[in-house]
Motif scaffolding. Structure first.
Motif, mmCIF file in Angstrom:
data_model
loop_
_atom_site.group_PDB
_atom_site.id
_atom_site.type_symbol
_atom_site.label_atom_id
_atom_site.label_comp_id
_atom_site.label_asym_id
_atom_site.label_seq_id
_atom_site.Cartn_x
_atom_site.Cartn_y
_atom_site.Cartn_z
ATOM 1 N N GLU A 1 0.825 -1.210 0.000
ATOM 2 C CA GLU A 1 0.000 0.000 0.000
ATOM 3 C C GLU A 1 0.860 1.261 0.000
ATOM 4 O O GLU A 1 0.587 2.212 -0.740
ATOM 5 C CB GLU A 1 -0.935 0.018 1.210
ATOM 6 C CG GLU A 1 -1.860 1.235 1.225
ATOM 7 C CD GLU A 1 -2.795 1.253 2.419
ATOM 8 O OE1 GLU A 1 -2.881 2.303 3.087
ATOM 9 O OE2 GLU A 1 -3.418 0.212 2.694
ATOM 10 N N GLY A 2 1.901 1.281 0.806
ATOM 11 C CA GLY A 2 2.773 2.447 0.857
ATOM 12 C C GLY A 2 3.498 2.675 -0.454
ATOM 13 O O GLY A 2 3.654 3.822 -0.899
ATOM 14 N N TRP A 3 3.954 1.594 -1.065
ATOM 15 C CA TRP A 3 4.628 1.733 -2.359
ATOM 16 C C TRP A 3 3.692 2.331 -3.404
ATOM 17 O O TRP A 3 4.081 3.221 -4.169
ATOM 18 C CB TRP A 3 5.102 0.362 -2.846
ATOM 19 C CG TRP A 3 6.261 -0.190 -2.089
ATOM 20 C CD1 TRP A 3 7.107 0.486 -1.247
ATOM 21 C CD2 TRP A 3 6.715 -1.547 -2.104
ATOM 22 N NE1 TRP A 3 8.047 -0.376 -0.726
ATOM 23 C CE2 TRP A 3 7.839 -1.618 -1.241
ATOM 24 C CE3 TRP A 3 6.288 -2.699 -2.749
ATOM 25 C CZ2 TRP A 3 8.528 -2.811 -1.022
ATOM 26 C CZ3 TRP A 3 6.970 -3.875 -2.545
ATOM 27 C CH2 TRP A 3 8.085 -3.931 -1.684
ATOM 28 N N ILE A 4 2.461 1.854 -3.449
ATOM 29 C CA ILE A 4 1.516 2.344 -4.448
ATOM 30 C C ILE A 4 1.128 3.788 -4.178
ATOM 31 O O ILE A 4 1.011 4.599 -5.108
ATOM 32 C CB ILE A 4 0.278 1.438 -4.500
ATOM 33 C CG1 ILE A 4 0.678 0.061 -5.052
ATOM 34 C CG2 ILE A 4 -0.828 2.054 -5.347
ATOM 35 C CD1 ILE A 4 -0.407 -0.981 -4.924
ATOM 36 N N ALA A 5 0.938 4.151 -2.917
ATOM 37 C CA ALA A 5 0.613 5.533 -2.585
ATOM 38 C C ALA A 5 1.713 6.481 -3.036
ATOM 39 O O ALA A 5 1.458 7.599 -3.494
ATOM 40 C CB ALA A 5 0.367 5.668 -1.084
ATOM 41 N N ALA A 6 2.973 6.030 -2.901
ATOM 42 C CA ALA A 6 4.105 6.864 -3.287
ATOM 43 C C ALA A 6 4.365 6.820 -4.786
ATOM 44 O O ALA A 6 4.855 7.806 -5.359
ATOM 45 C CB ALA A 6 5.365 6.414 -2.536
ATOM 46 N N GLU A 7 4.047 5.710 -5.441
ATOM 47 C CA GLU A 7 4.328 5.530 -6.866
ATOM 48 C C GLU A 7 3.165 4.802 -7.532
ATOM 49 O O GLU A 7 3.203 3.594 -7.765
ATOM 50 C CB GLU A 7 5.629 4.735 -7.044
ATOM 51 C CG GLU A 7 6.094 4.606 -8.493
ATOM 52 C CD GLU A 7 6.190 5.941 -9.191
ATOM 53 O OE1 GLU A 7 5.382 6.173 -10.105
ATOM 54 O OE2 GLU A 7 7.056 6.761 -8.811
ATOM 55 N N PRO A 8 2.075 5.549 -7.838
ATOM 56 C CA PRO A 8 0.870 4.904 -8.379
ATOM 57 C C PRO A 8 1.065 4.260 -9.740
ATOM 58 O O PRO A 8 0.238 3.453 -10.161
ATOM 59 C CB PRO A 8 -0.152 6.049 -8.443
ATOM 60 C CG PRO A 8 0.651 7.301 -8.356
ATOM 61 C CD PRO A 8 1.873 6.978 -7.571
ATOM 62 N N THR A 9 2.160 4.575 -10.451
ATOM 63 C CA THR A 9 2.399 3.902 -11.722
ATOM 64 C C THR A 9 2.665 2.409 -11.541
ATOM 65 O O THR A 9 2.666 1.657 -12.515
ATOM 66 C CB THR A 9 3.584 4.540 -12.475
ATOM 67 O OG1 THR A 9 4.743 4.532 -11.634
ATOM 68 C CG2 THR A 9 3.266 5.964 -12.885
ATOM 69 N N LEU A 10 2.892 1.967 -10.299
ATOM 70 C CA LEU A 10 2.960 0.530 -10.046
ATOM 71 C C LEU A 10 1.667 -0.167 -10.478
ATOM 72 O O LEU A 10 1.672 -1.335 -10.865
ATOM 73 C CB LEU A 10 3.205 0.258 -8.568
ATOM 74 C CG LEU A 10 4.634 0.438 -8.049
ATOM 75 C CD1 LEU A 10 4.661 0.324 -6.533
ATOM 76 C CD2 LEU A 10 5.565 -0.590 -8.675
ATOM 77 N N LEU A 11 0.557 0.558 -10.396
ATOM 78 C CA LEU A 11 -0.729 0.004 -10.796
ATOM 79 C C LEU A 11 -1.076 0.372 -12.228
ATOM 80 O O LEU A 11 -1.482 -0.467 -13.016
ATOM 81 C CB LEU A 11 -1.844 0.509 -9.871
ATOM 82 C CG LEU A 11 -1.797 0.052 -8.418
ATOM 83 C CD1 LEU A 11 -2.945 0.682 -7.648
ATOM 84 C CD2 LEU A 11 -1.870 -1.460 -8.325
ATOM 85 N N SER A 12 -0.941 1.659 -12.547
ATOM 86 C CA SER A 12 -1.360 2.132 -13.863
ATOM 87 C C SER A 12 -0.821 3.538 -14.064
ATOM 88 O O SER A 12 -0.640 4.288 -13.096
ATOM 89 C CB SER A 12 -2.892 2.142 -13.957
ATOM 90 O OG SER A 12 -3.326 2.722 -15.163
ATOM 91 N N GLY A 13 -0.568 3.876 -15.314
ATOM 92 C CA GLY A 13 -0.132 5.232 -15.593
ATOM 93 C C GLY A 13 -1.260 6.229 -15.394
ATOM 94 O O GLY A 13 -2.443 5.909 -15.538
ATOM 95 N N ASP A 14 -0.899 7.456 -15.026
ATOM 96 C CA ASP A 14 -1.849 8.564 -14.926
ATOM 97 C C ASP A 14 -2.906 8.389 -13.843
ATOM 98 O O ASP A 14 -4.013 8.906 -13.951
ATOM 99 C CB ASP A 14 -2.553 8.813 -16.271
ATOM 100 C CG ASP A 14 -1.569 9.022 -17.398
ATOM 101 O OD1 ASP A 14 -0.515 9.601 -17.142
ATOM 102 O OD2 ASP A 14 -1.857 8.595 -18.521
#
Length: 321
Positions: A30-43
């Motif tokens: 969760e922390g990684w995605i909050a800091a770098e949402p491109t882990l899930l999807s661009g934009d």
């Protein structure tokens, strides 16, 4: 998830890279995605974390490039069918909430996610553009997915429910960094009408309103010079390859005195071999491949993009949609 394997190649024989301890990935996801949402999807722009709803705490809430709210439900294990029930419940809560209530709910947590003023303006702009209709997509993420969940997602897609699945695996290089491998199951929804799309000229008017018209014009001219296609949406434009009008190379949204720009190295690498995703990412350097740029920083980013576009190999002659 597919049975992935990773090897290093340095010498006579490939060396297998072992999987990392799953618990470490789960605890940090969760922390990684909050800091770098491109882990899930661009934009994706994260505007809420641990959002308290009547039905529970929503892990993450975002706004995507299609001007939709995105409910992001994370599981610290394999994704099963109960994940979709919970996520749809959260999506229904967001969809039915009044605009002022939603804005008030998100405002206290914005500072922990980035520039609170900028995020608050993004939320307000999103709410102002809804015109009585709020679209909420669902994104499920975890470290594996059950076949039963995949069947349900495919079935709901036939009824226009926008759901994506992202799964991860981690690998540990000996005496080196961890590698995070992502697999994305795109939405499989039937096309349906979205909110009215503005023309490129109308989005240029938005750029003019925030004082970035000349920079926006330069961006459009650069794309045209590179023989790329510009598609317009509600508040932004996407630069796409001629071969596929649904794959974003660059996304640009006039906002807050400048332009938010996101470059997608993985799509450039796909359509312009022998370019590689890592090489493209390195070419753009700090502050990375996406960000909100104003003044001199916007001019510098446009200089980078222009120089990069001039190096692109010729595109395939196929101009199919």
């Amino acid at each position: 998830m597919a049975d992935l394997g990773v090897w290093t190649v340095d010498g006579d024989a490939p060396q297998s890279v072992p999987r990392s301890a799953q618990v470490e990935l789960e605890d940090h996801l969760e922390g990684w995605i909050a800091a770098e949402p491109t882990l899930l999807s661009g934009d994706l722009e994260i505007v809420g974390r641990q959002v308290k709803l009547d039905s529970g705490k929503l892990d993450l809430l975002a706004i995507d490039w299609q001007d939709r709210w995105v409910v992001i439900e994370l599981k610290r294990a394999r994704l099963y069918r109960d994940a979709i029930t919970q996520a749809l419940d959260y999506a229904a809560s967001i969809a039915q909430m009044g605009s002022e209530d939603l804005e008030a709910l998100l405002r206290p947590g914005l500072a922990a996610l980035g520039d609170a003023d900028e995020l608050a303006r993004a939320v307000r702009q999103q709410l102002d553009g809804e015109e009585g209709s709020r679209e909420v997509a669902v994104l499920l993420a975890g470290v594996g997915v059950d076949a039963g969940l995949e069947r349900i997602v495919a079935h709901l897609g036939g009824y226009g429910v926008p759901i994506s699945i992202v799964t991860f695996e981690a690998f540990e290089v000996h005496d080196g960094p961890r590698l995070l491998i992502r697999e994305v199951t795109e939405e499989q929804t039937e096309r349906r009408p979205r909110r009215p799309t503005r023309s490129v000229d109308e989005i240029r008017e938005l750029a003019d309103a925030v004082g970035a018209a000349s920079e926006f014009d330069r961006f459009l001219a650069m794309a045209e010079a590179a023989d790329l296609v510009v598609r317009s949406f509600s508040y932004a434009v996407s630069v796409v390859p001629r071969q596929s009008r649904n794959r974003r190379l660059i996304y640009a949204r006039p906002r807050n005195g400048g332009i938010y720009i996101a470059v997608h190295p993985e799509v450039f690498a796909e359509f312009f071999p022998p370019l590689t995703e890592s090489g493209i990412t390195e070419a753009f350097g700090p502050p990375g491949v996406s960000g909100h740029f104003t003044g001199p920083s916007l001019d510098a980013r446009l200089d980078q993009i222009e120089a990069f576009l001039k190096t692109l190999p010729s595109q395939d002659a196929d101009d199919s949609e």
